[in-house]
Design an enzyme around this catalytic site. Structure first.
Site, short mmCIF file in Angstrom:
data_model
loop_
_atom_site.label_atom_id
_atom_site.label_comp_id
_atom_site.label_asym_id
_atom_site.label_seq_id
_atom_site.Cartn_x
_atom_site.Cartn_y
_atom_site.Cartn_z
N HIS A 129 -5.86 -0.35 -6.36
CA HIS A 129 -5.43 0.39 -5.19
C HIS A 129 -5.31 1.51 -5.36
CE1 HIS A 129 -2.59 0.94 -1.97
NE2 HIS A 129 -3.07 0.00 -1.34
N GLU A 148 -5.26 -5.55 -9.77
CA GLU A 148 -4.60 -6.23 -8.77
C GLU A 148 -4.74 -7.57 -8.98
OE1 GLU A 148 -5.19 -4.78 -4.92
OE2 GLU A 148 -6.27 -2.94 -5.61
N SER A 194 -7.21 -6.16 -2.35
CA SER A 194 -7.08 -5.83 -0.73
C SER A 194 -7.98 -5.78 0.11
CB SER A 194 -6.14 -4.85 -0.48
OG SER A 194 -6.52 -3.65 -1.07
N LYS A 246 3.54 -8.36 2.95
CA LYS A 246 2.45 -9.25 3.26
C LYS A 246 3.13 -10.58 3.41
CE LYS A 246 0.27 -5.72 1.43
NZ LYS A 246 0.91 -4.49 1.01
#
Length: 384
Positions: free
Chosen positions: A133, A175, A179, A236
């Site tokens: 990210h 991560e 995403s 989220k």
């Protein structure tokens, strides 16, 4: 070149590249649907994976918290902004995820920036997944440490970087669920390699927490590891906003002393912490919601396969449909909106050049007919 000329030139270039970003003012925004200019759309762009953003229990907890504590914290947690709901939420998160400590942040971006900014020093190195990210990569590039990037989800690539000598400490960054691609990192392999090299692993599990693992404990729990630093976010699957960093006692104390994002920001409202405590309980008890989400993912992927749609290999709620050309991705998104499906076109620099895509996200709130309507629209799209 003046400031105004520089700004104008940058904006002109962004338009020319078909990378212009703009916000859309919505009158209603729910997990399964949204409303814009009086028209209702099926919402396939939300990260509210379990549909908790409008859960009555969480709303009631926020309202009760606001009635008791007011609507703001009033100061940094280091001054007068640290209230009983903050401490209770931190303790509950730490117990749930089997960590000694949890620290609350206003966003996942702030948590990632704070951890890397406070820990990294001259002579250290940060080894980050190439698709990590922006908050992680930016923090690493702004730190005094040396940043190196390993091939996406490739443990062998990380191993080669770890084999090089380093005068300082090593922080590996990845991560849990990515995403933009929706795929999962090989966390167990990465953690083993990092430990063998004497380094620390930081996992941003924004898109795994609440969805994966027992009770929604996330990607790390599912792969049976406990990284030295775990960042989870609440915007989220929790359906609210904010974030937490989980770590050991000395690291938590260190960050309380040196993490500038934590020290110099007004704390999240205590009422929000109360809402997050209710959201945590909903996540823990959310097996039915996770089951519905899993069934929706299977239905969508099976339908897409039958239609020959070029999905990336994701088993998560994030289902990217690779388009490539940026203008084509925008046109695809516009057509879907005409068909009543809200799907966002993702373009560089968010994703690498040549990989513009539709980022389709599924939630527990979608019904079977919602998914079928989306598949029909995707199949009918001109020039796909």
């Amino acid at each position: 070149m003046s400031w105004s000329q520089r700004v104008g030139a940058a904006l002109d270039e962004r338009r020319r590249q078909q990378r212009w970003r703009q916000r859309t003012l919505l009158s209603v925004n729910r997990a399964g649907w949204l409303q814009h200019d009086g028209r209702r759309y099926r919402n396939f762009a939300s990260n509210d994976y379990l549909g908790l953003s409008d859960d009555a229990r969480i709303i009631a907890a926020w309202q009760q918290g606001a009635a008791r504590y007011g609507v703001g914290a009033g100061a940094s947690g280091h001054v007068t902004g640290y209230a009983q709901p903050h401490g209770e939420l931190e303790a509950e998160l730490a117990q749930w995820l089997s960590y000694p400590r949890a620290l609350l942040f206003n966003s996942g971006y702030a948590a990632n920036q704070a951890a890397i900014g406070a820990l990294a020093a001259v002579g250290d190195r940060i080894l980050a997944d190439k698709l990590a990210h922006a908050s992680l990569l930016e923090a690493a590039s702004l730190s005094p440490a040396t940043l190196r990037r390993f091939a996406h989800n490739q443990a062998t690539s990380l191993q080669r970087l770890l084999a090089a000598p380093c005068a300082g400490e090593t922080l590996v960054v990845t991560e849990g669920v990515f995403s933009m691609d929706g795929d999962s990192a090989p966390l167990a392999e990465l953690h083993t390699l990092t430990q063998q090299a004497g380094g620390w692993l930081l996992v941003d599990d924004a898109h795994g927490i609440g969805v994966q693992g027992e009770q929604g404990r996330g990607s790390c729990w599912r792969q049976r590891i406990r990284p030295e630093l775990l960042v989870i976010t609440f915007g989220k699957a929790f359906g609210v906003s904010g974030a937490a960093l989980l770590c050991d006692e000395p690291t938590a104390d260190y960050l309380l002393q040196f993490a500038r994002h934590l020290i110099y920001s007004t704390a999240m409202p205590p009422a929000q912490a109360e809402a997050l405590r209710a959201a945590l309980r909903a996540v823990q008890q959310g097996d039915d919601l996770r089951g519905r989400l899993a069934a929706n993912i299977v239905r969508f992927r099976q339908g897409a396969q039958q239609l020959g749609l070029p999905l990336l290999p994701s088993a998560t709620a994030i289902q990217p449909l690779l388009v490539g050309d940026e203008g084509k991705a925008l046109a695809f998104s516009d057509y879907l909106r005409q068909r009543g499906c809200w799907v966002t076109a993702i373009r560089p620099p968010t994703v690498p050049p040549g990989t513009a895509r539709l980022r389709i996200t599924l939630t527990a709130r979608h019904a079977a007919h919602d998914i079928d309507n989306l598949l029909e629209a995707l199949y009918d799209a001109p020039g796909k």
